[in-house]
Design a protein around this motif. Structure first.
Motif, PDB file in Angstrom:
ATOM      1  N   ARG A 156      35.277  39.940  39.188  1.00  0.00           N
ATOM      2  CA  ARG A 156      34.720  40.031  37.854  1.00  0.00           C
ATOM      3  C   ARG A 156      35.801  39.993  36.761  1.00  0.00           C
ATOM      4  O   ARG A 156      35.579  39.356  35.724  1.00  0.00           O
ATOM      5  N   VAL A 179      27.484  43.661  31.452  1.00  0.00           N
ATOM      6  CA  VAL A 179      27.852  42.419  32.137  1.00  0.00           C
ATOM      7  C   VAL A 179      29.370  42.277  32.231  1.00  0.00           C
ATOM      8  O   VAL A 179      29.884  41.166  32.414  1.00  0.00           O
ATOM      9  N   LEU A 188      35.739  37.317  33.629  1.00  0.00           N
ATOM     10  CA  LEU A 188      35.802  37.684  32.212  1.00  0.00           C
ATOM     11  C   LEU A 188      36.980  37.007  31.517  1.00  0.00           C
ATOM     12  O   LEU A 188      36.865  36.558  30.372  1.00  0.00           O
ATOM     13  N   SER A 239      27.117  35.870  34.189  1.00  0.00           N
ATOM     14  CA  SER A 239      27.309  37.069  35.005  1.00  0.00           C
ATOM     15  C   SER A 239      26.165  37.275  35.982  1.00  0.00           C
ATOM     16  O   SER A 239      26.342  37.891  37.033  1.00  0.00           O
TER      17      SER A 239
END
Length: 319
Positions: A163, A245, A167, A154
């Protein structure tokens, strides 16, 4: 041949009827439907209440920036109160946060299950060097420090990279070893069965054997494993967001809300209770439903006659 098609319908009816008799499974299914509806209808609720998860309302805060009013600012317009320091509506944060958690949890589960099933099938069916190499790779991924890698990644991935996608890839690509081991074990057993050997003796290609003979027999395992894996993936996203994060603010996230709420718990406990309870209930729902589905699909619970009628594959494979 004309009597073969009704078998899948009979199996489906049997599984569903057994599932309906399990009260915990039905409660779990109800919780899942509730949170899926909450995520899907989040824009509708936002339009009805006039609250956006990105709208700041400092006028709803007291001098110490904590919510004014009782229970964290609960009111007819703000059903769960408001967030400290910003005054954002907490119900909007939870409902839009459900979108993030369910999207990442479900997508990461799909990635991990797809990779794990592929690895397990290849390792179990072909054996030899393929099995040894893939088994060692599985051991490496099992022993890899996922949390440290996720935090480091991250910090190095450009901010322009989505993002949520990051993930999904990180959680999904580290979550496949457990299902790979289960599928490998089942494939090793199935490839020695008579109907698989018969198909190979007839000159059927390896790919066709895997698709037509082995894959249908591991389908129940894959379905159950998928269901019970989702809570862990949702929890992993929440944990990463809790550590800062996960998804970038101000995108709503249950994990980040729980992290922020720790410093406000004595002043505004609702800020911790609401997202924490949402995370607890959705993971509880998937776990309860997964356990019930596993019991409903467990062939040990059926008599031999019912098992043969429900799954013709067990009696000799597909024609």
């Amino acid at each position: 041949m004309l009597e073969d098609p009704p078998a899948p319908s009979h199996r489906s009816d049997t599984v569903w009827s057994r599932l309906r008799r399990s009260r915990p499974a039905m409660i779990g299914l109800g919780l899942i439907i509730l949170f899926i509806a909450l995520a899907v209808l989040a824009p509708v609720f936002s339009a009805i209440t006039g609250n956006s998860p990105y709208a700041y309302n400092p006028d709803l805060l007291g001098p110490d920036t904590s919510p004014a009013g009782h229970l964290g600012g609960v009111s007819p317009q703000h059903w769960f109160g408001v967030e400290p320091r910003t005054g954002r509506d907490l119900f909007a944060i939870v409902s839009y946060g459900a979108q993030v958690s369910l999207l990442i949890g479900l997508a990461a589960t799909v990635v991990s299950v797809a990779v794990g099933v592929a690895v397990g099938l290849i390792a179990g069916f072909y054996g030899g060097i393929a099995d040894r190499l893939l088994s060692r790779l599985t051991d490496i991924i099992f022993g890899f420090p996922f949390l440290i890698f996720a935090i480091a990644l991250s910090a190095t991935v450009p901010a322009s990279f989505p993002r949520p996608l990051l993930l999904i890839l990180v959680i999904g690509l580290f979550g496949w070893p457990s299902i790979a081991r289960v599928i490998r074990s089942e494939t090793l057993s199935l490839r020695e069965r008579g109907f698989v050997r018969a198909a190979a003796a007839q000159g059927t290609g390896s790919g066709r054997i895997i698709v037509r003979e082995i894959a249908p027999n591991i389908l129940a395992t894959v379905i159950v494993f998928t269901t019970v894996s989702i809570p862990g993936k949702i929890g992993a996203e929440a944990a990463l967001s809790f550590l800062g994060v996960g998804v970038n603010p101000p995108t709503p996230s249950w994990g980040r809300s729980i992290s922020d709420a720790i410093s406000w718990v004595q002043v505004d406990p609702m800020y911790l209770i609401v997202p924490g309870m949402a995370l607890f209930l959705v993971t509880l729902g998937f776990n309860m439903f997964g356990d019930g589905l596993r019991d409903a699909l467990d062939p040990a619970e059926h008599g031999n006659e019912n098992a043969a009628a429900a799954d013709p594959m067990s009696a000799g494979g597909q024609p």
